[in-house]
Design a protein around this motif. Structure first.
Motif, short mmCIF file in Angstrom:
data_model
loop_
_atom_site.label_atom_id
_atom_site.label_comp_id
_atom_site.label_asym_id
_atom_site.label_seq_id
_atom_site.Cartn_x
_atom_site.Cartn_y
_atom_site.Cartn_z
N GLU A 27 -69.83 9.11 2.02
CA GLU A 27 -70.01 8.29 3.22
C GLU A 27 -71.07 7.24 2.95
O GLU A 27 -72.14 7.55 2.44
N THR A 28 -70.75 5.99 3.29
CA THR A 28 -71.69 4.89 3.14
C THR A 28 -71.89 4.24 4.51
O THR A 28 -70.99 4.24 5.34
N LEU A 29 -73.08 3.69 4.71
CA LEU A 29 -73.43 3.09 6.00
C LEU A 29 -73.34 1.58 5.91
O LEU A 29 -73.85 0.98 4.96
N HIS A 30 -72.72 0.95 6.91
CA HIS A 30 -72.52 -0.50 6.93
C HIS A 30 -72.71 -1.01 8.35
O HIS A 30 -72.89 -0.24 9.29
N GLN A 38 -68.39 4.57 6.52
CA GLN A 38 -67.14 4.36 5.78
C GLN A 38 -67.06 5.38 4.65
O GLN A 38 -68.07 5.90 4.21
N HIS A 39 -65.86 5.62 4.17
CA HIS A 39 -65.65 6.50 3.02
C HIS A 39 -65.58 5.62 1.79
O HIS A 39 -64.62 4.86 1.62
N GLY A 40 -66.61 5.69 0.95
CA GLY A 40 -66.67 4.83 -0.22
C GLY A 40 -67.14 3.43 0.15
O GLY A 40 -67.79 3.22 1.16
N THR A 41 -66.78 2.45 -0.69
CA THR A 41 -67.14 1.05 -0.43
C THR A 41 -65.86 0.22 -0.36
O THR A 41 -64.77 0.74 -0.52
#
Length: 194
Positions: A27-30, A38-41
């Motif tokens: 999980e990445t934060l944007h 989001q899952h990944g980038t």
């Protein structure tokens, strides 16, 4: 020792060099306030293995060039700039592929020497970086401190108090943008007697 590791005094056959590697976080934060998960980038799926070459220039605070297999085409390597906070599981791996060497070298690649890394990691350097990034760190902001502009970090979760220049600073707030410390001690909660 796992089957992918070799003793320090032994070099595996076909090894072209060592490289720092990491996986894209699940999980990445944007977005604004970094509230969108989001899952990944955009370019790499969660869990994708990224190779992190040594750099001669800094692409920005905690951003690195990375080589990996793109989300849309898993057969070819691509080179992108990624945020360090979007990576996890840092470690060292051996480089065996000429295609990977070509992408790690980038513009510095010499076609006359296709198996030569231009700015290689030593195994010790890469391991030192991997060890330093295994501990998640949070940025620190200090209210009313003359060094508020300095980049200081603390472990995650942040400690209740830190010492800076002989002064005790107290955790005032901890959120998605890091830890905020203050010179003022937090109020003491009074428990009524019965």
């Amino acid at each position: 020792m796992t089957d992918t590791e070799t003793p320090d005094d032994e070099t595996p056959d076909g090894l072209l060099g060592w490289c720092l590697v990491a996986n894209v976080a699940r999980e990445t934060l944007h977005g604004e306030g970094r509230l969108e998960v989001q899952h990944g980038t955009k370019h790499f799926s969660a869990g994708t293995l990224l190779w992190l070459p040594r750099v001669r220039w800094d692409p920005g605070h905690c951003r690195w060039p990375a080589v990996g297999r793109h989300r849309g085409n898993s057969r070819r390597y691509v080179r992108m700039i990624v945020r360090a906070e979007d990576l996890e599981n840092f470690r060292v791996k051996g480089v065996y592929s000429e295609a990977l060497v070509r992408n790690l070298n980038g513009y510095d690649h010499d076609p006359a020497a296709p198996r030569t890394l231009q700015n290689p990691w030593t195994r010790e350097q890469a391991q030192s970086w991997a060890d330093s990034w295994k501990v998640r760190r949070e940025p620190v902001f200090i209210e009313g401190h003359p060094y508020a502009h300095l980049r200081i970090s603390v472990p995650n979760p942040p400690p209740q108090e830190i010492q800076l220049d002989g002064e005790t600073l107290h955790l005032a707030h901890y959120g998605t943008k890091g830890a905020r410390y203050s010179r003022t001690a937090p109020p003491v909660e009074r428990i009524p007697e019965r």
